[in-house]
Design a protein around this motif. Structure first.
Motif, PDB file in Angstrom:
ATOM      1  N   ILE A  98     -30.334  53.703 -25.238  1.00  0.00           N
ATOM      2  CA  ILE A  98     -30.496  52.337 -24.722  1.00  0.00           C
ATOM      3  C   ILE A  98     -29.626  52.173 -23.479  1.00  0.00           C
ATOM      4  O   ILE A  98     -28.542  51.559 -23.518  1.00  0.00           O
ATOM      5  CB  ILE A  98     -30.118  51.274 -25.791  1.00  0.00           C
ATOM      6  CG1 ILE A  98     -30.804  51.552 -27.121  1.00  0.00           C
ATOM      7  CG2 ILE A  98     -30.493  49.870 -25.281  1.00  0.00           C
ATOM      8  CD1 ILE A  98     -32.296  51.351 -27.134  1.00  0.00           C
ATOM      9  N   TYR A 120     -37.260  44.742 -25.058  1.00  0.00           N
ATOM     10  CA  TYR A 120     -36.423  44.851 -26.256  1.00  0.00           C
ATOM     11  C   TYR A 120     -37.223  44.336 -27.450  1.00  0.00           C
ATOM     12  O   TYR A 120     -37.077  43.192 -27.873  1.00  0.00           O
ATOM     13  CB  TYR A 120     -35.132  44.044 -26.071  1.00  0.00           C
ATOM     14  CG  TYR A 120     -34.254  44.584 -24.967  1.00  0.00           C
ATOM     15  CD1 TYR A 120     -33.193  45.440 -25.245  1.00  0.00           C
ATOM     16  CD2 TYR A 120     -34.499  44.254 -23.634  1.00  0.00           C
ATOM     17  CE1 TYR A 120     -32.392  45.948 -24.228  1.00  0.00           C
ATOM     18  CE2 TYR A 120     -33.712  44.766 -22.616  1.00  0.00           C
ATOM     19  CZ  TYR A 120     -32.658  45.611 -22.920  1.00  0.00           C
ATOM     20  OH  TYR A 120     -31.870  46.117 -21.903  1.00  0.00           O
ATOM     21  N   THR A 159     -35.098  43.742 -31.160  1.00  0.00           N
ATOM     22  CA  THR A 159     -33.829  43.020 -31.157  1.00  0.00           C
ATOM     23  C   THR A 159     -33.889  41.661 -31.853  1.00  0.00           C
ATOM     24  O   THR A 159     -33.019  41.348 -32.671  1.00  0.00           O
ATOM     25  CB  THR A 159     -33.322  42.864 -29.715  1.00  0.00           C
ATOM     26  OG1 THR A 159     -33.293  44.154 -29.103  1.00  0.00           O
ATOM     27  CG2 THR A 159     -31.934  42.255 -29.687  1.00  0.00           C
ATOM     28  N   ALA A 206     -36.673  49.674 -25.076  1.00  0.00           N
ATOM     29  CA  ALA A 206     -35.318  49.739 -25.627  1.00  0.00           C
ATOM     30  C   ALA A 206     -35.352  49.301 -27.091  1.00  0.00           C
ATOM     31  O   ALA A 206     -34.939  48.194 -27.446  1.00  0.00           O
ATOM     32  CB  ALA A 206     -34.379  48.859 -24.815  1.00  0.00           C
ATOM     33  N   SER A 207     -35.864  50.196 -27.933  1.00  0.00           N
ATOM     34  CA  SER A 207     -36.040  49.873 -29.356  1.00  0.00           C
ATOM     35  C   SER A 207     -34.728  50.083 -30.100  1.00  0.00           C
ATOM     36  O   SER A 207     -34.477  51.164 -30.650  1.00  0.00           O
ATOM     37  CB  SER A 207     -37.140  50.746 -29.973  1.00  0.00           C
ATOM     38  OG  SER A 207     -38.370  50.506 -29.348  1.00  0.00           O
ATOM     39  N   GLU A 208     -33.891  49.064 -30.096  1.00  0.00           N
ATOM     40  CA  GLU A 208     -32.607  49.164 -30.780  1.00  0.00           C
ATOM     41  C   GLU A 208     -32.832  49.376 -32.270  1.00  0.00           C
ATOM     42  O   GLU A 208     -33.601  48.681 -32.906  1.00  0.00           O
ATOM     43  CB  GLU A 208     -31.794  47.900 -30.526  1.00  0.00           C
ATOM     44  CG  GLU A 208     -31.434  47.727 -29.062  1.00  0.00           C
ATOM     45  CD  GLU A 208     -30.630  46.485 -28.778  1.00  0.00           C
ATOM     46  OE1 GLU A 208     -29.509  46.605 -28.274  1.00  0.00           O
ATOM     47  OE2 GLU A 208     -31.137  45.391 -29.071  1.00  0.00           O
TER      48      GLU A 208
END
Length: 284
Positions: free
Chosen positions: A211, A227, A230, A203-205
Motif C-alpha cells: 500500500i 481504497y 477500508t 489499495a486493498s488494505e
C-alpha cells in the motif's frame, strides 16, 4: 467536476471506498473528489458475499448513494454479471444511476468463491476484448469511463507478465483506464513502465498487497488509487468493539459529550441543518 476531467488533470486521483450513502457522504465531507463502490464491500455490507452480489444489488446501492452525493461515484462492474450478452444491460443500468465509471474484469462468470482464497479463473483475452468493445459501444456518454481490469498474474507462481500482456491488449481497444493487481513492490514498479494505458492502483488494505502512498504511486506513474476495503473494515472493527464493550460492561463506552458531538456531525453530513432552515423559511 466529472471523473473524466479529474483523470485529465495532473496528479493522481485518490478515491476512497464506500458501501452505502452515509460512507459516501463521509468521503465527500473529508474533501475527496470521488468515491468508489466495490463488490467486496457491497457483498459484505449485504452479507451475501461478493460472488453472490448481483447487478440489481449494485444498481440499487449506486442509485441510493447518488441521491445526495455531490462527487463522482465509480463502481465495480464485476465480470459484467454475465457473458457478452449481459454487457449492454450492465453498462446501461449502471450509467443510468449517475455513476461515472465502471471497471469490468476478466474473471469467469459466475464468479467463484475461491477468488477469495487467491484461486482465480479467467476467460480468454478474446472474450474479454469482446466484452470491453461492447461496453465502449453501448455507453451513452464518453464521460462514463470504461476501465478494463485484469486478474491475470494473481495466482500463485503465475508470472506478472500475464497481467501486463492482457492489460496492453485491453488498452489497445481504447478503454479509458486499466486496472491490474501487483503482488509486490517489484510488480508495482513494473506495471506503469510496461502498460500503455492510465493505471488504477487497488489499495486493498487487509489483503497483503503493498500500500504505497498516493504520492509514491503518482511518482511511479499511476493515475488513480482506490481504497475498496477500508470503509467496511473500519466500520466492522468500530461497531464490533463498541458492542463488545456494551455486552461486557453494560455501557457502550461513549461519553455523553462524545455522543452529542458525533450525533451532530452525522446530522450535519446528512443535511439536517439545511432542512431545518427550509422549514423555518416556509413557516414565515
Amino acid at each position: 467536476m466529472k471523473l473524466s476531467d479529474l483523470i485529465k488533470d495532473e496528479g493522481i486521483v485518490v478515491v476512497p471506498g464506500c458501501y452505502d450513502p452515509l460512507t459516501a457522504k463521509i468521503v465527500e465531507n473529508c474533501g475527496f473528489k470521488a468515491t468508489y463502490l466495490g463488490g467486496w464491500a457491497a457483498g459484505a455490507h449485504l452479507t451475501v458475499t461478493e460472488p453472490m452480489t448481483t447487478l440489481t444489488d449494485m444498481v440499487d446501492l449506486a442509485r441510493k448513494i447518488n441521491v445526495n452525493l455531490n462527487i463522482p461515484l465509480m463502481i465495480d462492474g464485476a465480470a459484467a454479471f454475465g457473458n457478452l450478452a449481459a454487457v449492454t444491460r450492465t453498462v446501461r443500468e449502471i450509467e443510468l444511476t449517475g455513476v461515472q465509471a465502471i471497471h469490468i474484469e476478466d474473471q469467469v462468470v459466475p464468479k467463484r468463491a475461491h477468488y477469495h482464497k487467491g484461486v482465480i479463473d479467467l476467460i480468454s483475452p478474446r472474450e474479454m476484448v469482446q466484452k470491453l468493445e461492447k461496453a465502449l459501444e453501448v455507453r451513452k456518454s464518453k464521460d462514463f469511463l470504461i476501465i478494463g481490469r485484469t486478474d491475470a498474474g494473481r495466482n500463485k507462481e503465475e508470472p506478472f507478465e500475464n497481467a501486463i500482456e492482457r492489460a496492453n491488449i485491453y488498452a489497445s481497444i481504447g478503454v479509458d483506464m486499466v486496472m491490474v493487481f501487483p503482488r509486490n513492490m517489484d510488480e508495482v514498479r513494473m506495471a506503469p513502465e510496461k502498460i500503455t494505458a492510465p493505471l488504477v492502483y487497488v489499495a486493498s488494505e487487509g489483503l497483503g498487497r503493498p500500500i504505497p502512498t498516493p504520492a509514491e504511486l503518482q511518482q511511479l506513474g499511476y493515475k488513480m488509487v482506490i481504497y475498496p476495503l477500508t470503509p467496511i473494515l473500519a466500520a466492522f472493527q468500530s461497531v464490533r468493539n463498541v458492542y463488545t464493550t456494551l455486552k461486557q460492561n453494560g455501557k457502550s463506552g461513549f461519553s455523553q459529550e462524545e455522543t452529542a458531538r458525533l450525533s451532530a456531525e452525522v446530522l450535519e453530513i446528512i443535511s439536517i441543518p439545511e432542512l431545518i432552515k427550509l422549514e423555518e423559511e416556509s413557516y414565515q
